[in-house]
Structure formats: C-alpha cells, structure tokens
Design an enzyme around this catalytic site. Sequence first.
Site, PDB file in Angstrom:
ATOM      1  N   GLY A   1       0.870  -1.175   0.000  1.00  0.00           N
ATOM      2  CA  GLY A   1       0.000   0.000   0.000  1.00  0.00           C
ATOM      3  C   GLY A   1       0.903   1.220   0.000  1.00  0.00           C
ATOM      4  O   GLY A   1       1.692   1.409   0.938  1.00  0.00           O
ATOM      5  N   ALA A   2       0.820   2.002  -1.065  1.00  0.00           N
ATOM      6  CA  ALA A   2       1.687   3.183  -1.174  1.00  0.00           C
ATOM      7  C   ALA A   2       0.852   4.456  -1.185  1.00  0.00           C
ATOM      8  O   ALA A   2       1.139   5.413  -1.891  1.00  0.00           O
ATOM      9  CB  ALA A   2       2.546   3.082  -2.438  1.00  0.00           C
ATOM     10  N   GLY A   3      -0.229   4.410  -0.395  1.00  0.00           N
ATOM     11  CA  GLY A   3      -1.114   5.586  -0.314  1.00  0.00           C
ATOM     12  C   GLY A   3      -0.539   6.618   0.637  1.00  0.00           C
ATOM     13  O   GLY A   3       0.677   6.817   0.703  1.00  0.00           O
ATOM     14  N   GLN A   4      -1.446   7.253   1.383  1.00  0.00           N
ATOM     15  CA  GLN A   4      -1.020   8.338   2.285  1.00  0.00           C
ATOM     16  C   GLN A   4      -0.084   7.832   3.374  1.00  0.00           C
ATOM     17  O   GLN A   4       0.967   8.413   3.617  1.00  0.00           O
ATOM     18  CB  GLN A   4      -2.269   8.960   2.943  1.00  0.00           C
ATOM     19  CG  GLN A   4      -3.224   9.590   1.963  1.00  0.00           C
ATOM     20  CD  GLN A   4      -2.778  10.988   1.602  1.00  0.00           C
ATOM     21  OE1 GLN A   4      -1.679  11.187   1.077  1.00  0.00           O
ATOM     22  NE2 GLN A   4      -3.636  11.947   1.870  1.00  0.00           N
ATOM     23  N   ILE A   5      -0.501   6.743   4.048  1.00  0.00           N
ATOM     24  CA  ILE A   5       0.349   6.231   5.131  1.00  0.00           C
ATOM     25  C   ILE A   5       1.601   5.572   4.542  1.00  0.00           C
ATOM     26  O   ILE A   5       2.714   5.787   5.026  1.00  0.00           O
ATOM     27  CB  ILE A   5      -0.408   5.247   6.042  1.00  0.00           C
ATOM     28  CG1 ILE A   5      -1.630   5.928   6.676  1.00  0.00           C
ATOM     29  CG2 ILE A   5       0.511   4.706   7.144  1.00  0.00           C
ATOM     30  CD1 ILE A   5      -2.474   5.037   7.574  1.00  0.00           C
TER      31      ILE A   5
ATOM     32  N   ARG B   1     -13.233   4.413   4.092  1.00  0.00           N
ATOM     33  CA  ARG B   1     -14.682   4.552   3.971  1.00  0.00           C
ATOM     34  C   ARG B   1     -15.040   5.791   3.160  1.00  0.00           C
ATOM     35  O   ARG B   1     -14.460   6.848   3.319  1.00  0.00           O
ATOM     36  CB  ARG B   1     -15.299   4.663   5.362  1.00  0.00           C
ATOM     37  CG  ARG B   1     -16.712   4.215   5.369  1.00  0.00           C
ATOM     38  CD  ARG B   1     -17.160   3.462   6.590  1.00  0.00           C
ATOM     39  NE  ARG B   1     -16.799   3.963   7.875  1.00  0.00           N
ATOM     40  CZ  ARG B   1     -17.697   4.193   8.829  1.00  0.00           C
ATOM     41  NH1 ARG B   1     -18.988   4.025   8.579  1.00  0.00           N
ATOM     42  NH2 ARG B   1     -17.332   4.579  10.017  1.00  0.00           N
TER      43      ARG B   1
ATOM     44  N   ARG C   1     -19.792   0.271   7.498  1.00  0.00           N
ATOM     45  CA  ARG C   1     -18.565  -0.350   7.989  1.00  0.00           C
ATOM     46  C   ARG C   1     -18.447  -1.786   7.461  1.00  0.00           C
ATOM     47  O   ARG C   1     -17.358  -2.265   7.166  1.00  0.00           O
ATOM     48  CB  ARG C   1     -18.590  -0.342   9.512  1.00  0.00           C
ATOM     49  CG  ARG C   1     -17.348  -0.954  10.107  1.00  0.00           C
ATOM     50  CD  ARG C   1     -17.205  -0.626  11.558  1.00  0.00           C
ATOM     51  NE  ARG C   1     -16.569   0.662  11.741  1.00  0.00           N
ATOM     52  CZ  ARG C   1     -16.764   1.445  12.784  1.00  0.00           C
ATOM     53  NH1 ARG C   1     -17.578   1.088  13.709  1.00  0.00           N
ATOM     54  NH2 ARG C   1     -16.136   2.580  12.884  1.00  0.00           N
TER      55      ARG C   1
ATOM     56  N   HIS D   1      -9.227  -0.872  18.426  1.00  0.00           N
ATOM     57  CA  HIS D   1      -9.085   0.445  17.807  1.00  0.00           C
ATOM     58  C   HIS D   1     -10.459   0.875  17.319  1.00  0.00           C
ATOM     59  O   HIS D   1     -10.875   0.546  16.236  1.00  0.00           O
ATOM     60  CB  HIS D   1      -8.099   0.348  16.641  1.00  0.00           C
ATOM     61  CG  HIS D   1      -7.856   1.650  15.956  1.00  0.00           C
ATOM     62  ND1 HIS D   1      -7.477   2.789  16.630  1.00  0.00           N
ATOM     63  CD2 HIS D   1      -7.921   1.990  14.660  1.00  0.00           C
ATOM     64  CE1 HIS D   1      -7.325   3.769  15.759  1.00  0.00           C
ATOM     65  NE2 HIS D   1      -7.585   3.315  14.557  1.00  0.00           N
TER      66      HIS D   1
ATOM     67  N   THR E   1      -4.161  -1.539   8.214  1.00  0.00           N
ATOM     68  CA  THR E   1      -5.462  -1.429   7.534  1.00  0.00           C
ATOM     69  C   THR E   1      -6.647  -1.623   8.491  1.00  0.00           C
ATOM     70  O   THR E   1      -6.626  -2.510   9.336  1.00  0.00           O
ATOM     71  CB  THR E   1      -5.537  -2.498   6.413  1.00  0.00           C
ATOM     72  OG1 THR E   1      -4.439  -2.295   5.526  1.00  0.00           O
ATOM     73  CG2 THR E   1      -6.852  -2.422   5.644  1.00  0.00           C
TER      74      THR E   1
HETATM   75  O1  TXD Z   1      -4.600   3.252  13.567  1.00  0.00           O
HETATM   76  C1  TXD Z   1      -4.768   2.733  12.521  1.00  0.00           C
HETATM   77  N1  TXD Z   1      -4.573   1.423  12.386  1.00  0.00           N
HETATM   78  C2  TXD Z   1      -5.176   3.514  11.351  1.00  0.00           C
HETATM   79  C3  TXD Z   1      -5.649   2.813  10.190  1.00  0.00           C
HETATM   80  C4  TXD Z   1      -5.064   4.925  11.316  1.00  0.00           C
HETATM   81  C5  TXD Z   1      -5.358   5.624  10.172  1.00  0.00           C
HETATM   82  C6  TXD Z   1      -5.808   4.975   8.954  1.00  0.00           C
HETATM   83  N2  TXD Z   1      -6.008   3.581   9.063  1.00  0.00           N
HETATM   84  C7  TXD Z   1      -6.303   2.758   7.878  1.00  0.00           C
HETATM   85  O2  TXD Z   1      -5.113   2.565   7.137  1.00  0.00           O
HETATM   86  C8  TXD Z   1      -7.265   3.336   6.874  1.00  0.00           C
HETATM   87  O3  TXD Z   1      -8.593   3.198   7.292  1.00  0.00           O
HETATM   88  C9  TXD Z   1      -6.945   2.467   5.663  1.00  0.00           C
HETATM   89  O4  TXD Z   1      -7.608   1.210   5.783  1.00  0.00           O
HETATM   90  C10 TXD Z   1      -5.436   2.222   5.793  1.00  0.00           C
HETATM   91  C11 TXD Z   1      -4.599   3.007   4.803  1.00  0.00           C
HETATM   92  O5  TXD Z   1      -4.805   4.363   4.952  1.00  0.00           O
HETATM   93  P1  TXD Z   1      -4.253   5.406   3.855  1.00  0.00           P
HETATM   94  O6  TXD Z   1      -4.642   6.765   4.316  1.00  0.00           O
HETATM   95  O7  TXD Z   1      -2.821   5.154   3.558  1.00  0.00           O
HETATM   96  O8  TXD Z   1      -5.148   4.987   2.604  1.00  0.00           O
HETATM   97  P2  TXD Z   1      -4.905   5.288   1.044  1.00  0.00           P
HETATM   98  O9  TXD Z   1      -4.166   6.570   0.864  1.00  0.00           O
HETATM   99  O10 TXD Z   1      -6.220   5.113   0.380  1.00  0.00           O
HETATM  100  O11 TXD Z   1      -3.922   4.108   0.571  1.00  0.00           O
HETATM  101  C12 TXD Z   1      -4.323   2.788   0.449  1.00  0.00           C
HETATM  102  C13 TXD Z   1      -3.555   2.219  -0.709  1.00  0.00           C
HETATM  103  C14 TXD Z   1      -3.922   2.833  -2.061  1.00  0.00           C
HETATM  104  O12 TXD Z   1      -2.778   3.394  -2.672  1.00  0.00           O
HETATM  105  C15 TXD Z   1      -4.454   1.636  -2.869  1.00  0.00           C
HETATM  106  O13 TXD Z   1      -4.096   1.673  -4.264  1.00  0.00           O
HETATM  107  C16 TXD Z   1      -3.769   0.474  -2.173  1.00  0.00           C
HETATM  108  O14 TXD Z   1      -3.827   0.808  -0.797  1.00  0.00           O
HETATM  109  N3  TXD Z   1      -4.394  -0.830  -2.415  1.00  0.00           N
HETATM  110  C17 TXD Z   1      -3.674  -1.960  -2.514  1.00  0.00           C
HETATM  111  N4  TXD Z   1      -2.356  -2.196  -2.414  1.00  0.00           N
HETATM  112  C18 TXD Z   1      -1.932  -3.467  -2.572  1.00  0.00           C
HETATM  113  N5  TXD Z   1      -2.765  -4.506  -2.815  1.00  0.00           N
HETATM  114  C19 TXD Z   1      -4.102  -4.317  -2.918  1.00  0.00           C
HETATM  115  N6  TXD Z   1      -4.913  -5.352  -3.153  1.00  0.00           N
HETATM  116  C20 TXD Z   1      -4.601  -3.005  -2.759  1.00  0.00           C
HETATM  117  N7  TXD Z   1      -5.843  -2.457  -2.807  1.00  0.00           N
HETATM  118  C21 TXD Z   1      -5.696  -1.147  -2.595  1.00  0.00           C
END
Ligand code: TXD
Length: 320
Positions: free
Chosen positions: A9-13, A82, A88, A175, A119
């Site tokens: 996962g290379a999103g925000q986190i 979400r 949920r 959490h 996640t």
């Molecule tokens: O305390 C905690 N655990 C948390 C959890 C605090 C804050 C956010 N939390 C959760 O982390 C949030 O509810 C999400 O479920 C995750 C990731 O948060 P983020 O802000 O980084 O989400 P993004 O920016 O949407 O990034 C998710 C990335 C995105 O780039 C998708 O293309 C990728 O996940 N993605 C995948 N990567 C690999 N493999 C698969 N199958 C896949 N599907 C989506």
Amino acid sequence: MRKKISLIGAGQIGGTLAHLISIKELADVVLFDVAEGIAKGKALDIAQSTAVDGNDVNLTGTSSYEDTKNSDVIIITAGVPRKPGMSRDDLLEINLKIIKEVANGIKSTSPNAFVICITNPLDIIVMALQKYSGMPANKVVGMAGILDSSRFNYFLSQEFNVPVKKIKTLVLGGHGDTMVPMPNRTTINGKSLIELIKENKITKEKLEDIITRTRKGGAEIIKFLQKGSAFYAPAASGVEMAESYIKNLKKTLPCAAYLNGEYGFNKLYAGVPAIIGNKGVEKIVEIKLDTKEKENFEVSVKAVKDLLKIAIKIDPSLAN
Ligand code: TXD
C-alpha cells in the site's frame, strides 16, 4: 547488510512510512501498490530527497510481490478507506478481500518477516491476515495503540502545557470508539492523573472530554481533511514498531497482539502492551486492571468479537 522493509500500500500512510524510514536510514524500502505508478512515483520522489539529506537507503516501487522477497519487515496499509454512503460492513468486506490477496502475496515470498498491519478495521483485519497467511502469531501484529496513546498524550500536553516527553500514557482495547484510555496509568511529570484530579489540576469532566476526543481522534481529522484520514501520526507509530523489531529495542508498545489466555482472552487479537524485539512480539505485558478498567476492556473486546462475527459471515473460513 541493510534491512529490507516492504510497504504494501503506497497511499497516504505508505508514502509517509517510506519517507520516515529513509530519514531514519532504518532499511531499504520497497513500495508495493496495485496502482504501480503511485508506488514507483513516490519511491522515486523520496529517493531523490535522500540525495538532499545524504541518507543512504534504496527505495523502489513495484506491483510485483517478487520484489518484496525476503523482507525483514512488512507494513500493510493496503485497503480502501470509507467513502460517503458506505457502511462499515462494506469496508470490512472489501478490505478482507484485499488482505487475503496480500496474505497470499507475502506468505511465500517473506515467510520470516515481522508483519505490521495498519489497515482498518484494524483488530479484525490483523486477525484475518494471520489466519490467511498462516504466519506465526508473534510475527503478525496490528498498529493502533501507539497512535491512540499518542493522541491522548498530545491532548494532555496541550491541556497541562507540559512537553509531550513528560507524559506517559496508555490506551488499551480495540481500535474504535470503545478503546480504553487509562487515567490510572497516565502520568504527567511523574504524577498520575488521579492525583492531579485530587489536587484540582484538572476536573473529572475535562478529563472525560479529553478521553472522548482521544476516542474520536481519527474522526476529528477526517472531518477536517474531507478526503482521506490521518496519516502522519499513524505512519510514525508504525515506524516505532518496525524500529523496535529491527534494532531489538524490546520496547513495550501498545499494539493489537494475539492473546492466548492473557487478560483472560483466547485466540483473538486485542490492543495490549507488548514487548517488541527481534523475535517479534516477545511477551505480552499483563498489567493488573482495576474493576472499572477491566469492565471497559471487556466492552472493547466484545466490540471486536461482534465485528468478527460479521467477518465470519462474509468468509466462513475465518471461523477456524
Ligand atoms: O490506527 C490505525 N490502524 C489507522 C488505520 C489509522 C489511520 C488509517 N487507518 C487505515 O489505514 C485506513 O482506514 C486504511 O484502511 C489504511 C490506509 O490508509 P491510507 O490513508 O494510507 O489509505 P490510502 O491513501 O487510500 O492508501 C491505500 C492504498 C492505495 O494506494 C491503494 O491503491 C492500495 O492501498 N491498495 C492496494 N495495495 C496493494 N494490494 C491491494 N490489493 C490493494 N488495494 C488497494
């Protein structure tokens, strides 16, 4: 040889994790995402920043699990956040599917890795990840407690006008809205919150407000951002866990760990203090809870169990 951390996962986190890891020179980083361009683009951007700072790490982006092979640590943020109109349960269903795919991707390529799951919904997703991957439970943990505790800490530091370093906090449980901030275990300049209430340094009501704000800490940020959720503090928290493992710091950190009798619960993940060293979760620290704390902890674990029931309806294999 430098360690290797793969970020699924290379999103925000994920992007923020990569940046922090490179600043700390903790390990080489592989950014993995199904959106390959995002992984490659962020890896390249952060790699160029290492040349400004002179940091000696490699960063690469990929959408192939082969490239994550033999990782020392894997941090998972893959998933869908979400969106308006989504329940949920909808999120649970989608993220369960994603986590199954991730589990299959990492179990044969990095069977010895320490896996940190971020996640959401955290406690269930980390449980599913452990089941789907079959990796040892002491090597699969969830990140939430450090973040929740740091929020509690920060709000208290603002209230008391005291540096965050002078405050020790602990948040237990799942959490979610039922997480359990622990005033009895919280000290400010060495004094417990209970003492500070007695000395009229803070009212019970004010403390309750801070606890509520901690529980809703994620939602407060989502409301501001409008799009997406918190990522700086979650990433910093994930890095602390990875660092304790890689450097064998044996820090006691609150995290979602597998309980096998500890705290009276069996075969289930919940937020507890755990010692993280180079063997993974080396020990779960069982602190003695008073009646009220125990009650709150049980409510929180029940919320996790209820969500697990829904998860089992979605995928009956999770019952085993
Ligand atoms: O305390 C905690 N655990 C948390 C959890 C605090 C804050 C956010 N939390 C959760 O982390 C949030 O509810 C999400 O479920 C995750 C990731 O948060 P983020 O802000 O980084 O989400 P993004 O920016 O949407 O990034 C998710 C990335 C995105 O780039 C998708 O293309 C990728 O996940 N993605 C995948 N990567 C690999 N493999 C698969 N199958 C896949 N599907 C989506």
